[in-house]
Design a protein around this motif. Structure first.
Motif, PDB file in Angstrom:
ATOM      1  N   GLU A  33      39.808  45.847  25.209  1.00 36.10           N
ATOM      2  CA  GLU A  33      39.790  46.388  26.573  1.00 36.10           C
ATOM      3  C   GLU A  33      39.917  45.271  27.608  1.00 36.10           C
ATOM      4  O   GLU A  33      40.650  45.410  28.592  1.00 36.10           O
ATOM      5  CB  GLU A  33      38.507  47.190  26.804  1.00 36.10           C
ATOM      6  CG  GLU A  33      38.382  47.783  28.186  1.00 36.10           C
ATOM      7  CD  GLU A  33      39.419  48.828  28.535  1.00 36.10           C
ATOM      8  OE1 GLU A  33      39.467  49.247  29.708  1.00 36.10           O
ATOM      9  OE2 GLU A  33      40.202  49.241  27.657  1.00 36.10           O
ATOM     10  N   ARG A  34      39.230  44.164  27.401  1.00 34.16           N
ATOM     11  CA  ARG A  34      39.348  43.021  28.325  1.00 34.16           C
ATOM     12  C   ARG A  34      40.794  42.534  28.385  1.00 34.16           C
ATOM     13  O   ARG A  34      41.338  42.266  29.461  1.00 34.16           O
ATOM     14  CB  ARG A  34      38.423  41.888  27.873  1.00 34.16           C
ATOM     15  CG  ARG A  34      38.463  40.670  28.804  1.00 34.16           C
ATOM     16  CD  ARG A  34      37.763  39.475  28.205  1.00 34.16           C
ATOM     17  NE  ARG A  34      38.454  39.050  26.986  1.00 34.16           N
ATOM     18  CZ  ARG A  34      37.887  38.320  26.030  1.00 34.16           C
ATOM     19  NH1 ARG A  34      36.642  37.929  26.116  1.00 34.16           N
ATOM     20  NH2 ARG A  34      38.582  37.969  24.962  1.00 34.16           N
ATOM     21  N   GLN A  39      46.040  42.235  31.123  1.00 30.63           N
ATOM     22  CA  GLN A  39      47.487  42.429  31.109  1.00 30.63           C
ATOM     23  C   GLN A  39      47.921  43.420  32.186  1.00 30.63           C
ATOM     24  O   GLN A  39      48.924  43.207  32.874  1.00 30.63           O
ATOM     25  CB  GLN A  39      47.959  42.916  29.734  1.00 30.63           C
ATOM     26  CG  GLN A  39      49.469  42.930  29.593  1.00 30.63           C
ATOM     27  CD  GLN A  39      50.066  41.544  29.766  1.00 30.63           C
ATOM     28  OE1 GLN A  39      49.687  40.605  29.087  1.00 30.63           O
ATOM     29  NE2 GLN A  39      51.012  41.397  30.689  1.00 30.63           N
ATOM     30  N   THR A  40      47.153  44.485  32.368  1.00 30.76           N
ATOM     31  CA  THR A  40      47.465  45.474  33.402  1.00 30.76           C
ATOM     32  C   THR A  40      47.416  44.838  34.783  1.00 30.76           C
ATOM     33  O   THR A  40      48.278  45.102  35.633  1.00 30.76           O
ATOM     34  CB  THR A  40      46.488  46.664  33.323  1.00 30.76           C
ATOM     35  OG1 THR A  40      46.594  47.263  32.030  1.00 30.76           O
ATOM     36  CG2 THR A  40      46.784  47.709  34.379  1.00 30.76           C
ATOM     37  N   ALA A  41      46.423  43.989  35.028  1.00 33.22           N
ATOM     38  CA  ALA A  41      46.307  43.305  36.319  1.00 33.22           C
ATOM     39  C   ALA A  41      47.520  42.417  36.579  1.00 33.22           C
ATOM     40  O   ALA A  41      48.087  42.425  37.670  1.00 33.22           O
ATOM     41  CB  ALA A  41      45.025  42.476  36.363  1.00 33.22           C
ATOM     42  N   SER A  46      52.639  41.472  39.253  1.00 36.42           N
ATOM     43  CA  SER A  46      54.042  41.101  39.132  1.00 36.42           C
ATOM     44  C   SER A  46      54.953  42.180  39.716  1.00 36.42           C
ATOM     45  O   SER A  46      55.901  41.878  40.440  1.00 36.42           O
ATOM     46  CB  SER A  46      54.385  40.867  37.665  1.00 36.42           C
ATOM     47  OG  SER A  46      55.748  40.563  37.519  1.00 36.42           O
ATOM     48  N   ALA A  47      54.642  43.439  39.406  1.00 34.20           N
ATOM     49  CA  ALA A  47      55.465  44.548  39.898  1.00 34.20           C
ATOM     50  C   ALA A  47      55.405  44.656  41.420  1.00 34.20           C
ATOM     51  O   ALA A  47      56.388  45.016  42.058  1.00 34.20           O
ATOM     52  CB  ALA A  47      55.011  45.854  39.266  1.00 34.20           C
ATOM     53  N   ASN A  48      54.249  44.339  41.980  1.00 33.06           N
ATOM     54  CA  ASN A  48      54.071  44.437  43.431  1.00 33.06           C
ATOM     55  C   ASN A  48      54.301  43.117  44.153  1.00 33.06           C
ATOM     56  O   ASN A  48      54.119  43.037  45.365  1.00 33.06           O
ATOM     57  CB  ASN A  48      52.658  44.954  43.749  1.00 33.06           C
ATOM     58  CG  ASN A  48      52.457  46.354  43.246  1.00 33.06           C
ATOM     59  OD1 ASN A  48      53.324  47.203  43.390  1.00 33.06           O
ATOM     60  ND2 ASN A  48      51.316  46.592  42.629  1.00 33.06           N
ATOM     61  N   VAL A  52      46.683  38.963  42.151  1.00 35.39           N
ATOM     62  CA  VAL A  52      45.797  39.853  41.406  1.00 35.39           C
ATOM     63  C   VAL A  52      44.567  40.106  42.260  1.00 35.39           C
ATOM     64  O   VAL A  52      43.941  39.170  42.757  1.00 35.39           O
ATOM     65  CB  VAL A  52      45.393  39.224  40.049  1.00 35.39           C
ATOM     66  CG1 VAL A  52      44.389  40.094  39.327  1.00 35.39           C
ATOM     67  CG2 VAL A  52      46.623  38.984  39.191  1.00 35.39           C
ATOM     68  N   GLY A  53      44.217  41.387  42.430  1.00 36.66           N
ATOM     69  CA  GLY A  53      43.090  41.743  43.286  1.00 36.66           C
ATOM     70  C   GLY A  53      41.736  41.442  42.659  1.00 36.66           C
ATOM     71  O   GLY A  53      41.605  41.260  41.448  1.00 36.66           O
ATOM     72  N   VAL A  54      40.724  41.394  43.498  1.00 32.31           N
ATOM     73  CA  VAL A  54      39.360  41.095  43.077  1.00 32.31           C
ATOM     74  C   VAL A  54      38.826  42.159  42.117  1.00 32.31           C
ATOM     75  O   VAL A  54      38.084  41.848  41.189  1.00 32.31           O
ATOM     76  CB  VAL A  54      38.428  40.975  44.312  1.00 32.31           C
ATOM     77  CG1 VAL A  54      36.975  40.841  43.901  1.00 32.31           C
ATOM     78  CG2 VAL A  54      38.856  39.804  45.167  1.00 32.31           C
ATOM     79  N   ASN A  55      39.201  43.409  42.316  1.00 32.32           N
ATOM     80  CA  ASN A  55      38.703  44.485  41.450  1.00 32.32           C
ATOM     81  C   ASN A  55      39.054  44.251  39.995  1.00 32.32           C
ATOM     82  O   ASN A  55      38.263  44.561  39.105  1.00 32.32           O
ATOM     83  CB  ASN A  55      39.222  45.847  41.909  1.00 32.32           C
ATOM     84  CG  ASN A  55      38.580  46.284  43.209  1.00 32.32           C
ATOM     85  OD1 ASN A  55      37.493  45.826  43.558  1.00 32.32           O
ATOM     86  ND2 ASN A  55      39.250  47.147  43.929  1.00 32.32           N
ATOM     87  N   TRP A  56      40.228  43.702  39.745  1.00 28.01           N
ATOM     88  CA  TRP A  56      40.615  43.410  38.362  1.00 28.01           C
ATOM     89  C   TRP A  56      39.695  42.363  37.762  1.00 28.01           C
ATOM     90  O   TRP A  56      39.271  42.454  36.621  1.00 28.01           O
ATOM     91  CB  TRP A  56      42.068  42.941  38.287  1.00 28.01           C
ATOM     92  CG  TRP A  56      43.063  43.996  38.631  1.00 28.01           C
ATOM     93  CD1 TRP A  56      43.805  44.072  39.777  1.00 28.01           C
ATOM     94  CD2 TRP A  56      43.416  45.136  37.851  1.00 28.01           C
ATOM     95  NE1 TRP A  56      44.603  45.175  39.747  1.00 28.01           N
ATOM     96  CE2 TRP A  56      44.389  45.848  38.572  1.00 28.01           C
ATOM     97  CE3 TRP A  56      43.018  45.621  36.609  1.00 28.01           C
ATOM     98  CZ2 TRP A  56      44.967  47.023  38.105  1.00 28.01           C
ATOM     99  CZ3 TRP A  56      43.588  46.794  36.130  1.00 28.01           C
ATOM    100  CH2 TRP A  56      44.546  47.477  36.871  1.00 28.01           C
TER     101      TRP A  56
END
Length: 87
Positions: A33-34, A39-41, A46-48, A52-56
């Protein structure tokens, strides 16, 4: 969401070895999960074309805290198993 497949023993009580094995399975699920969150972050940033935001980071930190707690539980189970071993 974390998915965990644990095999249940047929016996009503669980041995120390089974407890350690279950904790190791749980730890592996949180490591996956980590890595997924990380990877999602990175993919999202990259897509945006953004940082990387703080929430990630908080999500990664939460998973790491759980992993470290599980590591302590594994160490505790190992001590209990050693103490219970016949001498």
């Amino acid at each position: 969401m974390i998915r965990i497949n644990l095999k249940r023993e047929k016996e009503p009580h669980m041995t120390e070895n089974t407890n350690i094995s279950n904790l190791e399975t749980l730890r592996a699920a949180h490591v996956r999960e980590r890595r997924r969150v990380t990877q999602t972050a990175l993919d999202s940033a990259s897509a945006n074309k953004a940082a990387v935001g703080v929430n990630w980071g908080q999500d990664v930190m939460r998973q790491q805290e759980l992993i470290e707690a599980i590591d302590r539980a594994i160490a505790d189970e190992q001590k209990l198993a050693t103490a219970a071993a016949p001498r």
